[in-house]
Scaffold this active site. Structure first.
Site, PDB file in Angstrom:
ATOM      1  N   GLU A 244       0.744  -1.077  -0.165  1.00 50.25           N
ATOM      2  CA  GLU A 244      -0.068  -0.059   0.064  1.00 50.25           C
ATOM      3  C   GLU A 244       0.795   1.269  -0.108  1.00 50.25           C
ATOM      4  O   GLU A 244       2.030   1.240   0.503  1.00 50.25           O
ATOM      5  CB  GLU A 244      -0.988   0.004   1.331  1.00 50.25           C
ATOM      6  CG  GLU A 244      -1.961  -1.076   1.142  1.00 50.25           C
ATOM      7  CD  GLU A 244      -2.943  -0.872   2.825  1.00 50.25           C
ATOM      8  OE1 GLU A 244      -3.849  -1.719   2.613  1.00 50.25           O
ATOM      9  OE2 GLU A 244      -2.273  -0.070   3.455  1.00 50.25           O
ATOM     10  N   LYS A 246       2.320   4.280   1.494  1.00 49.46           N
ATOM     11  CA  LYS A 246       2.485   4.795   2.886  1.00 49.46           C
ATOM     12  C   LYS A 246       2.571   6.295   2.724  1.00 49.46           C
ATOM     13  O   LYS A 246       3.453   6.942   2.370  1.00 49.46           O
ATOM     14  CB  LYS A 246       3.867   4.493   3.266  1.00 49.46           C
ATOM     15  CG  LYS A 246       4.172   5.013   4.687  1.00 49.46           C
ATOM     16  CD  LYS A 246       5.378   4.342   5.293  1.00 49.46           C
ATOM     17  CE  LYS A 246       5.748   4.686   6.689  1.00 49.46           C
ATOM     18  NZ  LYS A 246       5.188   5.882   7.272  1.00 49.46           N
ATOM     19  N   ARG A 251      -2.193   9.006  11.491  1.00 45.64           N
ATOM     20  CA  ARG A 251      -3.093   8.229  11.536  1.00 45.64           C
ATOM     21  C   ARG A 251      -4.424   8.455  12.486  1.00 45.64           C
ATOM     22  O   ARG A 251      -4.286   9.038  13.551  1.00 45.64           O
ATOM     23  CB  ARG A 251      -2.108   7.077  12.706  1.00 45.64           C
ATOM     24  CG  ARG A 251      -2.903   5.949  12.822  1.00 45.64           C
ATOM     25  CD  ARG A 251      -2.332   4.936  11.620  1.00 45.64           C
ATOM     26  NE  ARG A 251      -2.877   3.483  12.021  1.00 45.64           N
ATOM     27  CZ  ARG A 251      -1.954   2.382  12.354  1.00 45.64           C
ATOM     28  NH1 ARG A 251      -0.707   2.670  12.610  1.00 45.64           N
ATOM     29  NH2 ARG A 251      -2.509   1.483  12.452  1.00 45.64           N
ATOM     30  N   ARG A 266      -3.212   8.557  16.691  1.00 48.18           N
ATOM     31  CA  ARG A 266      -2.323   7.392  17.306  1.00 48.18           C
ATOM     32  C   ARG A 266      -1.916   7.372  18.642  1.00 48.18           C
ATOM     33  O   ARG A 266      -1.833   6.502  19.614  1.00 48.18           O
ATOM     34  CB  ARG A 266      -1.065   7.342  16.577  1.00 48.18           C
ATOM     35  CG  ARG A 266      -0.188   6.281  16.907  1.00 48.18           C
ATOM     36  CD  ARG A 266       0.693   5.888  15.478  1.00 48.18           C
ATOM     37  NE  ARG A 266       2.124   5.815  16.099  1.00 48.18           N
ATOM     38  CZ  ARG A 266       3.080   5.545  15.094  1.00 48.18           C
ATOM     39  NH1 ARG A 266       2.793   5.676  13.836  1.00 48.18           N
ATOM     40  NH2 ARG A 266       4.408   5.440  15.531  1.00 48.18           N
ATOM     41  N   GLU A 296      -5.551   7.007   7.495  1.00 45.84           N
ATOM     42  CA  GLU A 296      -4.553   8.074   7.295  1.00 45.84           C
ATOM     43  C   GLU A 296      -5.089   9.309   7.038  1.00 45.84           C
ATOM     44  O   GLU A 296      -5.662   9.278   5.812  1.00 45.84           O
ATOM     45  CB  GLU A 296      -3.331   7.603   6.497  1.00 45.84           C
ATOM     46  CG  GLU A 296      -2.190   8.814   6.786  1.00 45.84           C
ATOM     47  CD  GLU A 296      -1.139   8.362   7.852  1.00 45.84           C
ATOM     48  OE1 GLU A 296      -1.604   7.536   8.934  1.00 45.84           O
ATOM     49  OE2 GLU A 296      -0.087   9.009   7.554  1.00 45.84           O
ATOM     50  N   PHE A 337      -7.389   2.117   5.357  1.00 46.10           N
ATOM     51  CA  PHE A 337      -6.857   0.794   4.939  1.00 46.10           C
ATOM     52  C   PHE A 337      -7.172  -0.213   5.942  1.00 46.10           C
ATOM     53  O   PHE A 337      -6.564  -1.384   5.501  1.00 46.10           O
ATOM     54  CB  PHE A 337      -5.226   1.288   5.092  1.00 46.10           C
ATOM     55  CG  PHE A 337      -4.751   1.870   6.329  1.00 46.10           C
ATOM     56  CD1 PHE A 337      -4.497   0.834   7.406  1.00 46.10           C
ATOM     57  CD2 PHE A 337      -4.312   3.167   6.212  1.00 46.10           C
ATOM     58  CE1 PHE A 337      -3.750   1.476   8.388  1.00 46.10           C
ATOM     59  CE2 PHE A 337      -3.941   3.816   7.672  1.00 46.10           C
ATOM     60  CZ  PHE A 337      -3.618   3.031   8.581  1.00 46.10           C
ATOM     61  N   ARG A 413       4.701  -4.454  17.027  1.00 42.07           N
ATOM     62  CA  ARG A 413       5.715  -4.291  15.859  1.00 42.07           C
ATOM     63  C   ARG A 413       6.090  -5.579  15.793  1.00 42.07           C
ATOM     64  O   ARG A 413       7.237  -6.125  16.305  1.00 42.07           O
ATOM     65  CB  ARG A 413       6.999  -3.269  16.219  1.00 42.07           C
ATOM     66  CG  ARG A 413       6.509  -1.845  15.979  1.00 42.07           C
ATOM     67  CD  ARG A 413       7.820  -1.005  16.032  1.00 42.07           C
ATOM     68  NE  ARG A 413       7.572   0.328  16.547  1.00 42.07           N
ATOM     69  CZ  ARG A 413       7.078   1.521  15.557  1.00 42.07           C
ATOM     70  NH1 ARG A 413       7.004   0.949  14.233  1.00 42.07           N
ATOM     71  NH2 ARG A 413       6.818   2.558  16.097  1.00 42.07           N
ATOM     72  N   LYS A 419       7.389  -1.699   6.814  1.00 38.02           N
ATOM     73  CA  LYS A 419       7.498  -0.260   6.178  1.00 38.02           C
ATOM     74  C   LYS A 419       8.751  -0.004   5.095  1.00 38.02           C
ATOM     75  O   LYS A 419       9.788  -0.605   5.951  1.00 38.02           O
ATOM     76  CB  LYS A 419       7.156   0.784   7.130  1.00 38.02           C
ATOM     77  CG  LYS A 419       8.119   1.072   8.095  1.00 38.02           C
ATOM     78  CD  LYS A 419       7.683   2.124   9.023  1.00 38.02           C
ATOM     79  CE  LYS A 419       8.760   2.225  10.183  1.00 38.02           C
ATOM     80  NZ  LYS A 419       8.328   2.864  11.378  1.00 38.02           N
TER      81      LYS A 419
HETATM   82  P1  AMP Z   1       6.096   5.076  11.000  1.00 36.98           P
HETATM   83  O1  AMP Z   1       5.391   6.307  11.510  1.00 36.98           O
HETATM   84  O2  AMP Z   1       7.198   5.407  10.169  1.00 36.98           O
HETATM   85  O3  AMP Z   1       6.359   4.088  11.955  1.00 36.98           O
HETATM   86  O4  AMP Z   1       5.033   4.443   9.958  1.00 36.98           O
HETATM   87  C1  AMP Z   1       3.836   3.768  10.664  1.00 36.98           C
HETATM   88  C2  AMP Z   1       2.553   4.919  10.123  1.00 36.98           C
HETATM   89  O5  AMP Z   1       2.628   5.199   8.729  1.00 36.98           O
HETATM   90  C3  AMP Z   1       1.170   4.455  10.634  1.00 36.98           C
HETATM   91  O6  AMP Z   1       1.130   4.905  11.981  1.00 36.98           O
HETATM   92  C4  AMP Z   1       0.462   5.459   9.721  1.00 36.98           C
HETATM   93  O7  AMP Z   1       0.374   6.561  10.369  1.00 36.98           O
HETATM   94  C5  AMP Z   1       1.474   5.755   8.552  1.00 36.98           C
HETATM   95  N1  AMP Z   1       0.684   5.165   7.235  1.00 36.98           N
HETATM   96  C6  AMP Z   1       0.738   5.606   6.104  1.00 36.98           C
HETATM   97  N2  AMP Z   1       0.191   5.065   5.282  1.00 36.98           N
HETATM   98  C7  AMP Z   1      -0.085   3.601   5.632  1.00 36.98           C
HETATM   99  C8  AMP Z   1      -0.858   2.507   5.351  1.00 36.98           C
HETATM  100  N3  AMP Z   1      -1.229   2.422   3.925  1.00 36.98           N
HETATM  101  N4  AMP Z   1      -1.153   1.707   6.375  1.00 36.98           N
HETATM  102  C9  AMP Z   1      -0.503   1.799   7.510  1.00 36.98           C
HETATM  103  N5  AMP Z   1      -0.129   2.877   7.881  1.00 36.98           N
HETATM  104  C10 AMP Z   1       0.168   3.843   7.178  1.00 36.98           C
END
Ligand code: AMP
Length: 556
Positions: A244, A246, A251, A266, A296, A337, A413, A419
């Site tokens: 998907e 990102k 969130r 979040r 998101e 999502f 996690r 990611k």
């Molecule tokens: P990170 O903040 O780098 O740990 O990445 C996780 C965050 O990416 C999640 O908490 C979401 O806010 C965001 N995010 C963006 N696109 C997506 C997606 N398709 N699925 C899940 N999370 C996503």
């Protein structure tokens, strides 16, 4: 339970920094507590009276707390202020003044945990004019009956600065110890309830296993582990996997029940009011009376429709006033999502594949209002890389890669989600050139040339104009940069200036590309100034070797 029993525990907790000792102290308290006291004790031990996600806040200013101290102790405002200057803590002031008073008055009521808890909770319902005296009265009532040491902790609690060092992990361990249950079970229950008071009550009854998602109460968001490449993602998850976009927004968990919608970040903050305009899109375009969705929110420019990075809309999250005005200037698109609950059924144990399919059935997409995140299910590396590149091209951070068989694991996690981000490490580079601006920007330098180091030589890696502000606000402005760089101009040809490398800036970017344009042979794609590194000198900047290394690790 007497409030003094709790206060004794606060004092014990203050005396140690060891986690193990802290959780032992709390577990002994929990063992002693009745079911009725348990809820209040668990909140008060964290210095709270509401769960994290609750909209209600204690909302007592230090000015009002000070007035409560004067009212309860009979000391004058000046006297209290003087002591506060000396002691630096209104809690201690209340303690000292109560000691003095204790010597002259004999009558004292015993304070219970319940009384303290109830009075502090009542503070949050009182807002606006005419309620000030009631607030002061509620706190003063407690202080009047308090022993000196109790007075100290009452004030610290109403001011939300308890400071006895109780982190969530300590509470988890304390509950596990007190009721002889597995700490993992406690943690899982917390991820679903987000309230240690509730978790403690259920643990005492030994029914942790029965806890499920509760609608209208946020669960902890499922999180992703970072990997560097598509190959690594397939290796970890197997094939095929769900890819998907990102997105670079924030969130939001959406809960709907009985025609009411709630939005949580979040961090469990209730932001329903701040994003009111989305409620209508949600209500209209999602089938169903009750559901919990994961999404998101992504900002876009109201005029051009172009998506904006998170920083641009972040100010909407904490906004308490002029909400409608800012909503018009920084609209958001809801990108859905996942789905965790639907019409009375907990879906967290369904597979990712089933949840996504189900979600697709109930959503009517309306671009710029409410959409599903772009996705691709594939077992093909080439296709996945193409999708990743498309995502970057559309201005996103990278891709999420999801195991088709994973359940929704709140707060974990664990590898069900991965990611891949394009923005790797930031680079510290030096400014070695610039151009004078045009029109009203004629007195400003702009389009700054960035250089890295190759031993004692400087090599260009690109030009940057983004991340620098026009007006005085947070961050560095063109005007400030011009002032800093002007004394170091060594050559000028037309509008182009050469600058002696001295000012170091931290740069974020999306990708490193090979490029004949710059002397390093590389160029940064979408560079952005994060900050000036006044703390660094030219010898500390990143080298061409580092850039080559990052380039070689990138997905191509
Ligand atoms: P990170 O903040 O780098 O740990 O990445 C996780 C965050 O990416 C999640 O908490 C979401 O806010 C965001 N995010 C963006 N696109 C997506 C997606 N398709 N699925 C899940 N999370 C996503």
């Amino acid at each position: 339970m007497d409030y003094l029993d709790l206060v004794n525990v606060y004092e014990e907790l203050e005396k140690t920094t060891k986690r193990l000792e802290k959780s032992d102290i709390i577990s002994r308290l929990l063992k002693k507590a009745s079911v009725e006291d348990l809820e209040q004790i668990m909140y008060l031990i964290q210095g709270k009276v509401f769960p994290n996600w609750d909209e209600r806040k204690i909302g007592m200013s230090s000015k009002l707390a000070l007035r409560a101290v004067t009212l309860a102790t009979g000391a004058s405002k000046e006297e209290v202020e003087k002591m506060l200057n000396k002691l630096g803590d209104l809690g201690k002031v209340a303690e000292e003044l109560t000691k003095e008073k204790e010597q002259v008055t004999l009558v004292q009521h015993k304070l219970t945990v319940k009384k303290v808890f109830d009075n502090i909770r009542k503070l949050s319902v009182l807002e606006g004019e005419g309620t000030v005296n009631k607030k002061i009265g509620l706190v003063a009532e407690l202080l009047t009956s308090a022993k000196p040491i109790e007075a100290k902790f009452i004030i610290r609690t109403v001011l939300e600065v308890l400071r006895v060092g109780v982190a969530e992990g300590i509470l988890r361990d304390a509950i596990a110890k007190a009721y002889d249950v597995d700490f993992k079970e406690v943690e899982q229950a917390f991820d679903l309830m987000n309230d240690y008071s509730e978790v403690a009550k259920v643990a005492k009854k030994k029914s942790l296993g029965k806890i499920g998602l509760t609608i209208m109460r946020p669960i902890n968001a499922m999180l992703a582990i970072r990997v560097e490449t598509i190959e690594d993602a397939f290796k970890a998850l197997g094939k095929p996997a769900l890819f998907e976009y990102k997105l670079d927004g924030f969130r939001v968990q959406i809960h709907k029940k009985d025609n009411k919608i709630l939005l949580f970040t979040r961090g469990m903050e209730n932001v329903t009011n701040q994003f009111k305009e989305t409620l209508n899109h949600i209500e209209k375009n999602i089938k169903g009376d009750s559901y919990v969705l994961d999404s998101e929110f992504v900002g876009y420019d109201a005029k051009t429709g172009k998506y904006l990075p998170f920083q641009n809309i972040s100010q909407r999250i904490k906004r308490k006033y002029d909400i409608e005005d800012i909503a018009k200037r920084f609209p958001v698109e809801v990108n859905l999502f996942d789905i965790m609950y639907y019409e009375g059924k907990d879906l967290t144990k369904e597979t990712q594949e089933q949840r996504r399919k189900f979600l697709e059935k109930i959503v009517k997409q309306v671009p710029k209002k409410i959409v599903l995140t772009k996705k691709l299910v594939t077992d093909n590396e080439k296709e996945a890389k193409k999708f990743y590149k498309e995502s970057l091209k559309a201005g996103n951070e990278g891709v999420m890669v999801k195991n088709l068989k994973t359940i929704y694991q709140p707060g974990r996690r664990v590898g069900g989600w991965l990611k891949i981000k394009s923005i790797m490490e930031t680079l510290d580079l030096v400014i070695s050139g610039a151009e004078w601006g045009e029109g009203k920007r004629a007195t400003w330098l702009s389009s700054f040339t960035l250089s890295c180091r190759k031993d004692s030589e400087f090599l260009d890696v690109g030009k940057v104009g983004t991340g620098i502000k026009e007006k005085d606000e947070e961050g560095i402005t063109f005007k400030q940069l011009t002032k800093l760089l002007k004394p170091n101009i060594i050559k000028q040809e037309g509008k182009i200036v050469k600058i002696k490398p001295s000012l170091v800036v931290e740069i974020a970017y999306e990708e490193i590309q090979k490029s004949p344009t710059y002397s390093s042979g590389y160029a940064l794609r979408f560079p952005r100034v994060l900050r000036v590194r006044y703390d660094k000198g030219v010898k500390d900047i990143d080298t061409i070797y580092k850039i080559k290394e990052i380039y070689s690790k990138q997905i191509k």
